[in-house]
Design an enzyme around this catalytic site. Structure first.
Site, PDB file in Angstrom:
ATOM      1  N   HIS A 306       0.768  -1.135  -0.135  1.00 46.13           N
ATOM      2  CA  HIS A 306      -0.003   0.161   0.070  1.00 46.13           C
ATOM      3  C   HIS A 306       0.764   1.298  -0.068  1.00 46.13           C
ATOM      4  CE1 HIS A 306      -3.239   2.806   1.119  1.00 46.13           C
ATOM      5  NE2 HIS A 306      -3.894   1.763   0.658  1.00 46.13           N
ATOM      6  N   ASP A 363      -8.057  -5.209  -0.407  1.00 51.41           N
ATOM      7  CA  ASP A 363      -8.226  -5.980  -1.350  1.00 51.41           C
ATOM      8  C   ASP A 363      -8.125  -7.302  -1.269  1.00 51.41           C
ATOM      9  OD1 ASP A 363      -7.592  -3.350  -3.451  1.00 51.41           O
ATOM     10  OD2 ASP A 363      -9.574  -3.735  -3.103  1.00 51.41           O
TER      11      ASP A 363
HETATM   12  C1  SDX Z   1      -6.181   0.087  -2.999  1.00 52.15           C
HETATM   13  O1  SDX Z   1      -4.260   4.700  -1.900  1.00 52.15           O
HETATM   14  C2  SDX Z   1      -5.291   3.856  -1.371  1.00 52.15           C
HETATM   15  O2  SDX Z   1      -5.601   4.303  -0.370  1.00 52.15           O
HETATM   16  C3  SDX Z   1      -5.812   2.906  -2.106  1.00 52.15           C
HETATM   17  C4  SDX Z   1      -6.835   2.037  -1.650  1.00 52.15           C
HETATM   18  C5  SDX Z   1      -8.089   2.787  -1.146  1.00 52.15           C
HETATM   19  O3  SDX Z   1      -8.946   2.329  -0.381  1.00 52.15           O
HETATM   20  O4  SDX Z   1      -8.661   3.648  -2.155  1.00 52.15           O
HETATM   21  O5  SDX Z   1      -6.549   1.388  -0.174  1.00 52.15           O
HETATM   22  C6  SDX Z   1      -7.342   0.470  -2.249  1.00 52.15           C
HETATM   23  O6  SDX Z   1      -6.113   0.531  -4.240  1.00 52.15           O
HETATM   24  C7  SDX Z   1      -5.371  -0.705  -2.389  1.00 52.15           C
HETATM   25  C8  SDX Z   1      -3.918  -1.284  -3.199  1.00 52.15           C
HETATM   26  C9  SDX Z   1      -4.570  -2.463  -4.319  1.00 52.15           C
HETATM   27  N1  SDX Z   1      -3.403  -2.648  -5.004  1.00 52.15           N
HETATM   28  C10 SDX Z   1      -2.842  -4.157  -5.146  1.00 52.15           C
HETATM   29  O7  SDX Z   1      -3.028  -4.711  -3.904  1.00 52.15           O
HETATM   30  C11 SDX Z   1      -1.730  -4.144  -6.189  1.00 52.15           C
HETATM   31  C12 SDX Z   1      -0.532  -4.966  -5.445  1.00 52.15           C
HETATM   32  N2  SDX Z   1       0.414  -3.867  -4.845  1.00 52.15           N
HETATM   33  C13 SDX Z   1       1.320  -2.931  -5.449  1.00 52.15           C
HETATM   34  O8  SDX Z   1       1.128  -2.792  -6.903  1.00 52.15           O
HETATM   35  C14 SDX Z   1       1.603  -1.628  -4.703  1.00 52.15           C
HETATM   36  O9  SDX Z   1       1.886  -2.501  -3.467  1.00 52.15           O
HETATM   37  C15 SDX Z   1       0.721  -0.654  -4.684  1.00 52.15           C
HETATM   38  C16 SDX Z   1       0.316  -0.165  -6.067  1.00 52.15           C
HETATM   39  C17 SDX Z   1      -0.444  -0.811  -4.043  1.00 52.15           C
HETATM   40  C18 SDX Z   1       1.668   0.679  -4.112  1.00 52.15           C
HETATM   41  O10 SDX Z   1       2.801   0.794  -4.720  1.00 52.15           O
HETATM   42  P1  SDX Z   1       3.785   1.796  -4.349  1.00 52.15           P
HETATM   43  O11 SDX Z   1       3.447   2.593  -3.140  1.00 52.15           O
HETATM   44  O12 SDX Z   1       4.219   2.742  -5.693  1.00 52.15           O
HETATM   45  O13 SDX Z   1       4.958   1.092  -4.026  1.00 52.15           O
HETATM   46  P2  SDX Z   1       6.024   0.548  -5.040  1.00 52.15           P
HETATM   47  O14 SDX Z   1       5.460  -0.164  -6.387  1.00 52.15           O
HETATM   48  O15 SDX Z   1       7.041   1.456  -5.183  1.00 52.15           O
HETATM   49  O16 SDX Z   1       6.713  -0.671  -4.246  1.00 52.15           O
HETATM   50  C19 SDX Z   1       7.680  -0.765  -3.357  1.00 52.15           C
HETATM   51  C20 SDX Z   1       8.681  -1.850  -3.333  1.00 52.15           C
HETATM   52  C21 SDX Z   1       8.880  -2.092  -4.872  1.00 52.15           C
HETATM   53  O17 SDX Z   1      10.327  -3.076  -4.441  1.00 52.15           O
HETATM   54  P3  SDX Z   1      11.538  -2.321  -4.643  1.00 52.15           P
HETATM   55  O18 SDX Z   1      11.667  -1.532  -5.928  1.00 52.15           O
HETATM   56  O19 SDX Z   1      11.878  -1.575  -3.482  1.00 52.15           O
HETATM   57  O20 SDX Z   1      12.655  -3.546  -4.755  1.00 52.15           O
HETATM   58  O21 SDX Z   1       7.721  -2.894  -2.867  1.00 52.15           O
HETATM   59  C22 SDX Z   1       7.559  -3.919  -3.946  1.00 52.15           C
HETATM   60  C23 SDX Z   1       7.836  -3.035  -5.193  1.00 52.15           C
HETATM   61  O22 SDX Z   1       8.370  -3.909  -6.140  1.00 52.15           O
HETATM   62  N3  SDX Z   1       5.881  -4.285  -3.910  1.00 52.15           N
HETATM   63  C24 SDX Z   1       5.744  -5.388  -4.424  1.00 52.15           C
HETATM   64  C25 SDX Z   1       4.285  -5.356  -4.131  1.00 52.15           C
HETATM   65  N4  SDX Z   1       3.847  -4.128  -3.745  1.00 52.15           N
HETATM   66  C26 SDX Z   1       5.154  -3.197  -3.691  1.00 52.15           C
HETATM   67  N5  SDX Z   1       6.225  -6.690  -4.484  1.00 52.15           N
HETATM   68  C27 SDX Z   1       5.510  -7.546  -4.731  1.00 52.15           C
HETATM   69  N6  SDX Z   1       4.195  -7.650  -4.752  1.00 52.15           N
HETATM   70  C28 SDX Z   1       3.612  -6.573  -4.347  1.00 52.15           C
HETATM   71  N7  SDX Z   1       2.134  -6.591  -4.105  1.00 52.15           N
END
Ligand code: SDX
Length: 427
Positions: A306, A363
């Site tokens: 998140h 989710d």
């Molecule tokens: C919602 O914003 C809100 O409030 C949203 C929400 C709401 O109520 O409106 O809460 C609802 O959208 C919840 C999120 C639902 N999405 C997912 O579950 C999709 C999977 N999650 C990711 O795609 C990610 O965690 C996000 C999109 C939710 C957040 O992305 P960020 O903040 O841009 O974080 P990032 O992509 O920069 O990740 C930081 C690190 C990275 O690794 P490094 O580059 O540091 O090595 O964490 C890793 C990412 O690769 N990472 C994951 C991961 N999420 C982040 N690795 C594997 N699986 C994951 N799910």
């Protein structure tokens, strides 16, 4: 705490005021940055950038706190009715009985859809994704309610609010029923808001509808938990579209499209598809964990991570508990729930996830409850949109009441420098 910060730049010391919130949050007010320095800030994804001051929702991502207008999400989910939470979010206070009754009556007066709009729904292919259909129909509401576009008075605003609060549940139920091949019917005027949504969605044409209190209660809780979440992607979309003074319905339609993405609300569909894929692939949790950590593999653990929560998403805790209760109460067993729990346990002890503070989000478990209700996977995010409606309305109303300026970010240009036009024969 100091009241300003100083930027040292080109031999000058330039001061910028600090903005303090009511929960010990601080921001640098950079409104005068470009005028004073000719510099702008650059922050892809707005990870460090606030777009507004808001009095609606407080999140503490480190502590896993979520409050709507000061009330803890745990209290609201356990004790409140979705419509009173909607009233709280939109108007700022929990309603008394008279206010809640009037709100419900005003909404019921609007709970119908123009027959020509129903024809638009009927003309969509049954394979169409429900989020695309819902966004289109919500945008089309503007065509059928043109006087809800210019909301220049509190009265106009209230009318537009009860209109969409009344019409969206009908559209959601009909989008769901169209996908299921069921007739598009209205609900029962005598029922409460959530009970009527359940009836509109789940009643079968060949028999009397008997309300299921387990379903009604779970739906009420899920709608409350999805109702608001400050400046997330779709809410920021609703605010920026509304900042051009586009109407409420057009702004909400844009928010629905933003929510559709699998990185945002569409994750609830992606989670169950992921869990099903793992189940059908023999349930090899460890292999999927390795895929999620492999940078060369596009696979991510959907429902995990998140932007704000670096602790448990408080909503995920509540939904996980509710998933167990609903399956038990309905006498259902869903193998993907066990896979979800194993994935969670594995991730919470894996350094990759622990180091990045990746926890289950709203989710991760929600789709398991929707599935138990008989809702198709592609319709999960439509349910998220139905829950988020009051939050979008509240944020849109706050933006308009605060007379926020039109949203128009700057950029740093990195393209070609000036060059002369070459006629075609010279190229
Ligand atoms: C919602 O914003 C809100 O409030 C949203 C929400 C709401 O109520 O409106 O809460 C609802 O959208 C919840 C999120 C639902 N999405 C997912 O579950 C999709 C999977 N999650 C990711 O795609 C990610 O965690 C996000 C999109 C939710 C957040 O992305 P960020 O903040 O841009 O974080 P990032 O992509 O920069 O990740 C930081 C690190 C990275 O690794 P490094 O580059 O540091 O090595 O964490 C890793 C990412 O690769 N990472 C994951 C991961 N999420 C982040 N690795 C594997 N699986 C994951 N799910």
């Amino acid at each position: 705490m100091a009241k300003n910060v100083t930027l040292s730049y080109e031999g000058k010391e330039i001061e910028f005021p600090l903005v303090e919130g009511t929960e010990n949050e601080w921001g640098i007010d950079v409104k005068t940055l470009r005028a004073k320095t000719n510099l702008i800030t650059l922050d892809p994804g707005f990870k460090n950038t606030g777009s507004c001051k808001s009095g609606i929702t407080f999140l503490d991502g480190e502590k896993g706190i979520l409050r709507y207008r000061g009330y803890d999400i745990e209290d609201l989910a356990a004790n409140a009715d979705f419509l009173e939470v909607a009233y709280l979010l939109i108007f700022g206070e929990l309603p008394n009985a008279e206010q809640l009754d009037k709100f419900l009556v005003d909404i019921k007066e609007e709970s119908f859809i123009d027959e020509d709009l129903k024809k638009i729904l009927e003309s969509f292919p049954s394979a169409a994704h429900p989020m695309g259909v819902l966004s289109s129909l919500t945008s089309a509401l503007t065509a059928f309610n043109p006087n809800s576009v210019d909301v220049d008075s509190e009265e106009d605003m209230y009318k537009a609010i009860v209109r969409i609060m009344g019409k969206l549940p009908v559209l959601v139920a009909w989008v769901f029923r169209k996908k299921e091949g069921l007739p598009l019917k209205y609900g029962d005027y005598s029922l409460g808001y959530v009970e009527n949504i359940a009836r509109m969605m789940f009643r079968k044409p060949n028999k009397e509808y008997i309300a299921n209190p387990v379903i009604d209660s779970a739906l009420n809780k899920l709608l409350i938990l999805h109702a608001e979440h400050e400046q997330n992607c779709s809410t920021s979309t609703v605010r920026i579209v509304g900042s051009s003074h586009a109407g409420l319905f057009a702004s909400i339609a844009a928010g629905i499209s933003a929510l559709w993405g699998p990185l945002h609300g569409g994750a609830n569909q992606a989670v169950v598809e992921m869990l099903e894929a793992i189940r059908q692939d023999g349930g090899d949790i460890k292999r999927y964990m390795e895929k999620a950590k492999d940078k060369s593999d596009p696979f991510r653990l959907m429902g995990f991570g998140h932007r704000v929560y670096k602790n448990f998403d408080p909503r995920a805790r509540i939904i996980k508990k509710a998933a167990n209760e609903v399956l038990t109460d309905l006498g259902l067993v869903d193998p993907v729930l066990d896979i979800a729990k194993k994935l969670e346990a594995e991730a919470l002890s894996d350094p990759y996830f622990v180091d990045r503070k990746l926890y289950p989000n709203v989710d991760f478990y929600s789709g398991i409850i929707y599935r138990a209700m008989g809702i198709s996977t592609e319709t999960f995010t439509v349910m998220f949109a139905l829950g988020r409606l009051p939050g979008w309305i509240a944020q849109w109303r706050e933006m308009r009441k605060n007379k926020e300026p039109i949203g128009r970010p700057r950029q740093i240009y990195v393209g070609k420098n000036h060059r002369e036009f070459l006629p075609l024969k010279s190229r």
